[in-house]
Design a protein around this motif. Structure first.
Motif, PDB file in Angstrom:
ATOM      1  N   SER A 168       0.749  -1.258  -0.010  1.00 49.50           N
ATOM      2  CA  SER A 168      -0.106  -0.124  -0.002  1.00 49.50           C
ATOM      3  C   SER A 168       1.083   1.309  -0.015  1.00 49.50           C
ATOM      4  O   SER A 168       1.572   1.304   0.777  1.00 49.50           O
ATOM      5  CB  SER A 168      -0.950  -0.050   1.180  1.00 49.50           C
ATOM      6  OG  SER A 168      -1.917   1.057   1.229  1.00 49.50           O
ATOM      7  N   HIS A 170       1.375   5.043   0.133  1.00 50.32           N
ATOM      8  CA  HIS A 170       0.840   6.177   0.762  1.00 50.32           C
ATOM      9  C   HIS A 170       1.695   7.598   0.384  1.00 50.32           C
ATOM     10  O   HIS A 170       2.736   7.364   0.826  1.00 50.32           O
ATOM     11  CB  HIS A 170       0.560   6.104   2.320  1.00 50.32           C
ATOM     12  CG  HIS A 170      -0.105   5.016   2.313  1.00 50.32           C
ATOM     13  ND1 HIS A 170      -1.707   5.397   2.612  1.00 50.32           N
ATOM     14  CD2 HIS A 170      -0.197   3.779   2.676  1.00 50.32           C
ATOM     15  CE1 HIS A 170      -2.262   3.980   2.769  1.00 50.32           C
ATOM     16  NE2 HIS A 170      -1.641   2.932   2.698  1.00 50.32           N
ATOM     17  N   PHE A 274      -1.728  -1.024  -3.893  1.00 51.77           N
ATOM     18  CA  PHE A 274      -2.922  -0.168  -3.591  1.00 51.77           C
ATOM     19  C   PHE A 274      -2.326   1.332  -3.477  1.00 51.77           C
ATOM     20  O   PHE A 274      -1.290   1.446  -2.671  1.00 51.77           O
ATOM     21  CB  PHE A 274      -3.416  -0.283  -2.324  1.00 51.77           C
ATOM     22  CG  PHE A 274      -4.215  -1.824  -2.531  1.00 51.77           C
ATOM     23  CD1 PHE A 274      -5.335  -1.945  -2.998  1.00 51.77           C
ATOM     24  CD2 PHE A 274      -3.490  -2.983  -1.987  1.00 51.77           C
ATOM     25  CE1 PHE A 274      -5.860  -3.155  -3.264  1.00 51.77           C
ATOM     26  CE2 PHE A 274      -3.994  -4.141  -2.008  1.00 51.77           C
ATOM     27  CZ  PHE A 274      -5.229  -4.245  -2.690  1.00 51.77           C
ATOM     28  N   SER A 276      -2.691   5.401  -2.839  1.00 52.33           N
ATOM     29  CA  SER A 276      -3.410   6.301  -2.114  1.00 52.33           C
ATOM     30  C   SER A 276      -2.820   7.343  -1.496  1.00 52.33           C
ATOM     31  O   SER A 276      -1.627   7.438  -1.248  1.00 52.33           O
ATOM     32  CB  SER A 276      -4.073   5.473  -0.910  1.00 52.33           C
ATOM     33  OG  SER A 276      -4.928   6.366  -0.103  1.00 52.33           O
ATOM     34  N   TYR A 321     -11.156   2.918   2.361  1.00 54.99           N
ATOM     35  CA  TYR A 321     -10.230   2.241   2.602  1.00 54.99           C
ATOM     36  C   TYR A 321      -9.318   1.940   3.714  1.00 54.99           C
ATOM     37  O   TYR A 321      -8.968   0.949   4.274  1.00 54.99           O
ATOM     38  CB  TYR A 321      -8.839   2.790   1.688  1.00 54.99           C
ATOM     39  CG  TYR A 321      -7.498   1.735   1.329  1.00 54.99           C
ATOM     40  CD1 TYR A 321      -7.886   0.472   0.929  1.00 54.99           C
ATOM     41  CD2 TYR A 321      -6.276   2.687   1.633  1.00 54.99           C
ATOM     42  CE1 TYR A 321      -6.656  -0.133   0.918  1.00 54.99           C
ATOM     43  CE2 TYR A 321      -5.144   1.726   1.572  1.00 54.99           C
ATOM     44  CZ  TYR A 321      -5.435   0.643   1.225  1.00 54.99           C
ATOM     45  OH  TYR A 321      -4.393  -0.173   1.119  1.00 54.99           O
ATOM     46  N   ILE A 332      -2.537  -6.366   4.433  1.00 51.75           N
ATOM     47  CA  ILE A 332      -1.547  -5.386   3.555  1.00 51.75           C
ATOM     48  C   ILE A 332       0.027  -5.710   4.228  1.00 51.75           C
ATOM     49  O   ILE A 332       0.279  -5.538   5.290  1.00 51.75           O
ATOM     50  CB  ILE A 332      -1.783  -3.812   3.778  1.00 51.75           C
ATOM     51  CG1 ILE A 332      -3.119  -3.429   3.192  1.00 51.75           C
ATOM     52  CG2 ILE A 332      -0.536  -3.010   3.175  1.00 51.75           C
ATOM     53  CD1 ILE A 332      -3.187  -3.805   1.737  1.00 51.75           C
ATOM     54  N   LEU A 335       3.083  -1.080   4.426  1.00 52.04           N
ATOM     55  CA  LEU A 335       2.638   0.338   4.172  1.00 52.04           C
ATOM     56  C   LEU A 335       3.826   1.127   3.494  1.00 52.04           C
ATOM     57  O   LEU A 335       4.972   1.038   4.396  1.00 52.04           O
ATOM     58  CB  LEU A 335       2.176   0.945   5.550  1.00 52.04           C
ATOM     59  CG  LEU A 335       0.991   0.330   6.125  1.00 52.04           C
ATOM     60  CD1 LEU A 335       0.643   1.043   7.306  1.00 52.04           C
ATOM     61  CD2 LEU A 335      -0.333   0.215   4.960  1.00 52.04           C
TER      62      LEU A 335
END
Length: 400
Positions: A168, A170, A274, A276, A321, A332, A335
């Motif tokens: 994920s 970020h 993912f 974001s 999410y 996940i 991160l």
């Protein structure tokens, strides 16, 4: 003989039968000769094929040795110049030097045989190339670079993973999330993002209407299943995942969970990315605190930032999410924080944009591109508000 003593001439049908009989015999002889010729060519082709496969790709060497053992009695009766040594000299004299020819022949061989270590020539898994790209082309992201490389490399080294890899990303827009996803695709698959093994979903583009979410759920499950059945090691990229409906996130959950299969399909060798913007503010705050304390951004550790990021996501008021089963059930794996980019990083992005288009540039031009960008906070003007997102468009200003 006829009644008049003359020899009887055969009728036209009799001559035709004789002609056909001769043609049949002649055709049979030609057929047998061609059969012998093709057999000899086939045997020779097989011998050279085994030679190339063994020398270039270390494949089928055992078969070559068996063939040599079978032919050894015959070869021993021939002069030495007709043996394998002469063949090798002939190949080298004709320019068949293996280091030179291997790249050309490998490209041809890949179209007909299992030339790849992955047993699928669509999949390249070029970890060395990924490492080089992350080091040379990704700017200001020491954490993302290290985490992504180690996560992907470690995942690919396991013959049978326990679950699909889920990363994920970020950070603010323009910090490199999509860029890293593209680098992963380019180095793991021969055709990059265009590969049939790669599927990209953009939330507001592919799933724009909430009232159709039930239909979207069916279509999403269908597409994920079809790609994995087509390509065992598949890559799925979900951009702007924070805008994805919670019901669609529930559809994804079984594919990244610890299941051997879902509906008789094994998803454990797949990779899910993912992307974001959530968590970008806390990441920027940490980076700003380090700068104000006179510490280099490279001193920010993954352990320190991940703790802040995880707390921010779980405490977020966003019902999408951040409060889905993917995060809550720890599905996940990593991160990955993307730090805000500074002035010097924007200049590096501008340099790369000039080089990618084969355009000349000066240091002054790079500075001018960087000065076009908006920097925040208002007092320090430290971080580029859009990162490097619009840099490639800005250099159009310098075109003649």
């Amino acid at each position: 003989m006829g009644a008049g003593g003359h020899a009887r001439q055969g009728g036209p049908w009799e001559r035709r039968e004789e002609s056909q009989e001769g043609s049949i015999l002649l055709g049979k002889e030609h057929y047998e000769k061609w059969q012998q010729h093709l057999g000899a060519v086939s045997a020779l082709s097989k011998r050279y094929w085994l030679f190339l496969a063994c020398r270039l790709w270390q494949q089928e060497c055992e078969e070559e040795e068996e063939e040599e053992e079978k032919e050894m009695p015959v070869l021993e009766q021939r002069p030495q110049e007709e043996g394998s040594g002469a063949s090798q000299v002939t190949l080298e004299q004709a320019g068949w030097r293996l280091p030179v020819m291997s790249e050309v022949i490998s490209s041809w061989y890949c179209n007909f045989g299992q030339c790849c270590a992955t047993e699928d020539c669509r999949v390249t898994n070029n970890i060395t190339g990924l490492e080089l790209d992350l080091n040379r082309r990704l700017h200001g992201q020491h954490l993302a670079r290290d985490v992504v490389l180690k996560a992907v490399q470690g995942f690919l080294e396991v013959p049978q993973p326990e679950k699909a890899l889920a990363l994920s990303f970020h950070g603010w827009s323009g910090t490199g999330k999509n860029f890293v996803a593209r680098l992963i695709a380019e180095n793991l698959y021969q055709d990059g993002l265009k590969s049939e093994c790669v599927k990209v979903f953009i939330s507001l583009f592919h799933f724009p209407h909430p009232k159709y979410v039930d239909a979207y759920k069916v279509e999403l499950a269908k597409q994920i299943s079809e790609v994995v059945q087509l390509c065992k090691q598949s890559l799925f990229i979900f951009d702007e995942v924070e805008k994805l409906h919670a019901g669609l996130l529930d559809v994804i959950k079984p594919y990244v969970d610890h299941y051997d299969s879902v509906d008789m399909v094994d998803y454990r060798q797949s990779i899910f990315l993912f992307l974001s913007n959530t968590g970008g503010n806390i990441i920027n705050e940490v980076a700003l605190d380090f700068w104000r304390a006179g510490r280099a951004r490279e001193e920010i550790t993954m352990e320190y930032l991940e703790h802040h990021l995880q707390s921010e996501l779980l405490e977020s008021a966003d019902e999408g999410y951040t409060h889905n089963h993917l995060l809550e059930e720890n599905l996940i794996d990593f991160l990955v924080p993307f730090l805000p980019l500074e002035y010097r990083h924007v200049k590096l992005c501008a340099r790369d944009a000039f080089l990618a288009r084969g355009l000349p540039f000066t240091e002054a031009a790079l500075d001018e591109v960087a000065r076009m960008m908006v920097f925040v906070p208002k007092e320090e003007k430290l971080f580029a508000a859009q990162g490097c997102k619009s840099v490639s468009q800005r250099i159009n200003y310098f075109l003649p």
